[in-house]
Motif scaffolding. Structure first.
Motif, mmCIF file in Angstrom:
data_model
loop_
_atom_site.group_PDB
_atom_site.id
_atom_site.type_symbol
_atom_site.label_atom_id
_atom_site.label_comp_id
_atom_site.label_asym_id
_atom_site.label_seq_id
_atom_site.Cartn_x
_atom_site.Cartn_y
_atom_site.Cartn_z
ATOM 1 N N ASP A 300 11.726 -81.766 -40.665
ATOM 2 C CA ASP A 300 12.399 -81.404 -39.606
ATOM 3 C C ASP A 300 13.358 -79.939 -39.745
ATOM 4 O O ASP A 300 13.575 -79.641 -41.009
ATOM 5 N N SER A 384 10.948 -86.738 -39.853
ATOM 6 C CA SER A 384 10.727 -87.363 -38.461
ATOM 7 C C SER A 384 9.320 -88.261 -38.569
ATOM 8 O O SER A 384 8.363 -87.427 -39.035
ATOM 9 N N LYS A 409 11.352 -86.735 -32.841
ATOM 10 C CA LYS A 409 11.969 -85.442 -32.870
ATOM 11 C C LYS A 409 12.791 -85.025 -31.654
ATOM 12 O O LYS A 409 13.819 -84.460 -31.644
ATOM 13 N N ARG A 413 15.671 -86.755 -34.265
ATOM 14 C CA ARG A 413 15.048 -86.500 -35.749
ATOM 15 C C ARG A 413 15.477 -87.639 -36.767
ATOM 16 O O ARG A 413 16.350 -88.413 -36.491
#
Length: 420
Positions: A300, A384, A409, A413
């Motif tokens: 992320d 994620s 996402k 996330r």
């Protein structure tokens, strides 16, 4: 604990120092020098060191007739002889003393060759040769002694191995067949055919040794997959050069193959090779009626990591993530798809509990990254994930997992979702 070393012996200190410097550029272990037989004996007596291989000048002030070689032999130290002058009788005498090689000290090229021979003999301790030959054969015994003199790990037997028991991860460096007639010519030909059906010539080099009257048989064996051959009249230098070249060619191929399949930063499979072995595993799962799963993972806000901490720290984050994925999914196929994206593929049972287990393992991975990343890398970040248990082939199941990852996402996330 003893320290492994190379030993260079030459009464000309400038030559010894040149050899030492050249070897140290490529040597994984320390290099010692001696300039007389008495110094050699003192070095051998040092119990804190182990001389792996010795590069030895033939004539020393206190050993003018090559007596140093006898001392090295007494202590079972493999020697490569250097000589400033060429004399065929002396060369033959040294080879009878089973020195590993005889090198004429006449040019920079010969110096480089001697250094490379020394290093190669050191590496031979990690190379296994399976020697197939009749137990009663004197020549098989000669080959075994010669190979061990070059520090190869030798397994000598007259039993042809079962191909089904041979695994690509545990192959010998070479199989050497001595006098196929005594092993049963038809059995040997069948063995060669089976080997080549399972392993190509770069995975497992094969060599044949035949008496001169059987050369036609050796040529036939090459048609069945043998890489190279020599006859029983070949001198030891030719034998070891042929064996070394075939093994090194195979190793070079494997190294090129490795780097074409592996992502250098993480040492995971790269995207192209992941698809190749993933499809093979997918077909196997279907054949065995096993449920399969695919997990797509993405770091992320990775761009923010690079922008804030630099690409070196970003590489550390990618490497750490790869380690964590492989630790938790150590029985599955794991690949880096480029950038900050990873993929996992594996087979599972058809039971619901196994499906839940895969989901829980993925959640464990995400939780580990969330809680440990700051401690281990100095940067707090999350992952994620998207999981698929469907698809008609490896491409479709990855696409489905990728869609589930996109959903994770888009919805906050640091979470796991399944493809719908």
């Amino acid at each position: 604990m003893t320290q492994s070393v190379f030993l260079i012996v030459d009464d000309q200190k400038s030559i010894a120092q040149l050899l030492k410097q050249n070897l140290e550029k490529i040597s994984p272990i320390p290099v010692l020098t001696c300039h007389s037989l008495s110094e050699v004996e003192q070095t051998i007596a040092d119990t804190t060191i182990k001389i792996e291989v010795c590069l030895c000048d033939l004539n020393l002030p206190d050993a003018p007739k090559g007596e140093t070689i006898d001392v090295l032999n007494q202590h079972q130290i493999t020697a490569v002889v250097l000589s400033g002058t060429f004399n065929e009788n002396i060369r033959k005498e040294m080879l009878k003393k089973q020195v590993a090689d005889f090198v004429l000290k006449d040019s920079p090229a010969s110096i480089d060759y001697a250094i490379n021979v020394l290093l190669n003999i050191y590496r031979n301790a990690q190379r296994e040769i399976l020697l197939l030959g009749n137990q009663a054969s004197n020549y098989r015994n000669f080959l075994e002694t010669l190979l061990k003199r070059h520090r190869y790990q030798v397994t000598a037997t007259e039993q042809l191995p079962d191909i089904d028991d041979m695994d690509s991860k545990n192959l010998p460096s070479m199989i050497l067949i001595e006098n196929s007639t005594k092993l049963g010519n038809s059995d040997v030909m069948n063995f060669l055919s089976q080997v080549r059906q399972k392993f190509d010539s770069h995975q497992l080099p094969l060599m044949a040794c035949e008496p001169e009257q059987n050369i036609a048989n050796a040529i036939k064996m090459m048609k069945y997959g043998v890489n190279d051959f020599f006859n029983t009249q070949s001198n030891p230098e030719e034998i070891h050069v042929r064996i070394r070249q075939n093994i090194e060619l195979c190793e070079s191929y494997k190294e090129v193959e490795f780097f074409s399949q592996i992502d250098p930063l993480t040492e995971l499979y790269n995207r192209r090779h992941f698809y190749k072995i993933g499809e093979e595993c997918f077909q196997k799962c279907q054949h065995n009626q096993q449920q399969y799963f695919t997990i797509m993972l993405d770091i992320d806000h990775f761009k923010a990591v690079n922008d804030s901490y630099g690409h070196t720290k970003g590489d550390e984050v990618i490497h750490y993530t790869a380690q964590m994925i492989q630790t938790i999914f150590h029985n599955e196929i794991v690949g880096r798809f480029g950038g900050e994206e990873f993929c996992v593929f594996g087979c599972a049972n058809e039971s619901k509990s196994m499906t839940e287990q895969i989901i829980q393992k993925t959640k464990l991975l995400l939780k580990t990254i969330e809680t440990q990343s700051d401690i281990d890398t100095g940067i707090a970040y999350t992952l994620s994930a998207g999981i698929s248990f469907h698809g008609e082939d490896i491409f479709q199941t990855i696409n489905l997992a990728d869609k589930a990852l996109y959903y994770s996402k888009e919805n906050g996330r640091n979470q796991v979702n399944l493809c719908k």
